[in-house]
Design an enzyme around this catalytic site. Sequence first.
Site, PDB file in Angstrom:
ATOM      1  N   ASP A  28      40.892  34.303  34.446  1.00 49.63           N
ATOM      2  CA  ASP A  28      39.744  34.807  35.215  1.00 49.63           C
ATOM      3  C   ASP A  28      38.576  33.819  35.149  1.00 49.63           C
ATOM      4  O   ASP A  28      38.430  33.070  34.184  1.00 49.63           O
ATOM      5  CB  ASP A  28      39.329  36.167  34.624  1.00 49.63           C
ATOM      6  CG  ASP A  28      38.471  36.966  35.585  1.00 49.63           C
ATOM      7  OD1 ASP A  28      38.298  36.529  36.745  1.00 49.63           O
ATOM      8  OD2 ASP A  28      37.966  38.019  35.170  1.00 49.63           O
ATOM      9  N   ASN A  76      44.281  41.730  44.816  1.00 48.16           N
ATOM     10  CA  ASN A  76      43.663  40.481  45.302  1.00 48.16           C
ATOM     11  C   ASN A  76      43.754  40.300  46.826  1.00 48.16           C
ATOM     12  O   ASN A  76      43.032  39.487  47.396  1.00 48.16           O
ATOM     13  CB  ASN A  76      44.267  39.243  44.607  1.00 48.16           C
ATOM     14  CG  ASN A  76      43.815  39.073  43.177  1.00 48.16           C
ATOM     15  OD1 ASN A  76      44.524  38.513  42.343  1.00 48.16           O
ATOM     16  ND2 ASN A  76      42.612  39.556  42.859  1.00 48.16           N
TER      17      ASN A  76
HETATM   18  C1  FPP Z   1      40.604  34.995  38.945  1.00 48.54           C
HETATM   19  O1  FPP Z   1      39.403  34.288  39.122  1.00 48.54           O
HETATM   20  C2  FPP Z   1      41.733  34.167  39.373  1.00 48.54           C
HETATM   21  C3  FPP Z   1      42.572  34.483  40.377  1.00 48.54           C
HETATM   22  C4  FPP Z   1      42.458  35.706  41.196  1.00 48.54           C
HETATM   23  C5  FPP Z   1      43.654  33.571  40.780  1.00 48.54           C
HETATM   24  C6  FPP Z   1      44.289  32.810  39.665  1.00 48.54           C
HETATM   25  C7  FPP Z   1      45.097  31.729  40.258  1.00 48.54           C
HETATM   26  C8  FPP Z   1      45.181  30.481  39.763  1.00 48.54           C
HETATM   27  C9  FPP Z   1      44.527  30.072  38.516  1.00 48.54           C
HETATM   28  C10 FPP Z   1      45.997  29.448  40.457  1.00 48.54           C
HETATM   29  C11 FPP Z   1      47.362  29.957  40.833  1.00 48.54           C
HETATM   30  C12 FPP Z   1      48.311  28.850  40.872  1.00 48.54           C
HETATM   31  C13 FPP Z   1      49.640  28.987  40.802  1.00 48.54           C
HETATM   32  C14 FPP Z   1      50.444  27.786  40.647  1.00 48.54           C
HETATM   33  C15 FPP Z   1      50.331  30.270  40.868  1.00 48.54           C
HETATM   34  P1  FPP Z   1      38.319  34.908  40.111  1.00 48.54           P
HETATM   35  O2  FPP Z   1      38.459  34.271  41.429  1.00 48.54           O
HETATM   36  O3  FPP Z   1      38.419  36.395  40.089  1.00 48.54           O
HETATM   37  O4  FPP Z   1      36.993  34.434  39.404  1.00 48.54           O
HETATM   38  P2  FPP Z   1      35.597  35.190  39.442  1.00 48.54           P
HETATM   39  O5  FPP Z   1      35.792  36.513  38.737  1.00 48.54           O
HETATM   40  O6  FPP Z   1      34.690  34.273  38.687  1.00 48.54           O
HETATM   41  O7  FPP Z   1      35.223  35.355  40.888  1.00 48.54           O
END
Ligand code: FPP
Length: 249
Positions: A28, A76
């Site tokens: 996250d 998501n």
């Molecule tokens: C949460 O951060 C992260 C996600 C929803 C996506 C995670 C995905 C990756 C790290 C890359 C995936 C790659 C592969 C190869 C499968 P957020 O966007 O919710 O962060 P925030 O809470 O700060 O907005």
Amino acid sequence: MQDENHEEQLLEAIDYHKLPRHIAIIMDGNGRWAVERGLPRKEGHRQGMETIKEIVRNCNKLHIEVLTLFAFSTENWQRPKWEVNYLMSLPEKYFNSDLPELIEKNIRVKLIGEHEGLPGRVQKAVLDGVEKTKENTGMILNFAMNYGSRSEILQAVNNIIIDVTQNKIKSKIDENIFSNYLYTAGLTDPDLLIRTSGEIRISNFLLWQLAYSEFWFTNVYWPDFKVIHLLEAIFDYQQRKRRFGKIDS
Ligand code: FPP
């Protein structure tokens, strides 16, 4: 320099006979990492993918048996279309660049979640990774994509009902039988759950499987998560007394 010393100290302090067998991570903070740098959110996800590469390499080096990464939840899809599209482009990029290394390192790729709900090209990229590593016997790299724990549990219940109706199950449902109807069938439950970015919740992730896991939270955003944080989490985990509901004898 200080960090390097700390990393070395941790590498010495860790008990390599008591490593968590299964580490699960809620990655996250990609968005906040980017916004705080004045960058578009997708840059945070791109950098998050680089962190995945580093953490996979290091978990493999440590001989962790299973690494489960929460890459995309069933919730998501509610993000803006451009962000969903970008997130959906990452598995392809990852496997294009890293599949040869995963094969070479004897890592086996697995996928949990409703993969039929993923765009065709994402399914193709990930299932190709699963197929090409299926004979590998080393670390299991388990991607949770289009994954939601409540729907996983409901799917298990519905499949159990079908199998009971068809007489394929004749006994009472116990924990063992139930576990075998989850996406994680055959995998050991996570010993350690890591969540980055300062949020302290499990967000519909592995609700059944985390029953006795140790939780480790850090304020560090996923794109900034380095091997030193992984080692800190493992070291902390090793200081915990896991009693599984019993008392110390
Ligand atoms: C949460 O951060 C992260 C996600 C929803 C996506 C995670 C995905 C990756 C790290 C890359 C995936 C790659 C592969 C190869 C499968 P957020 O966007 O919710 O962060 P925030 O809470 O700060 O907005």
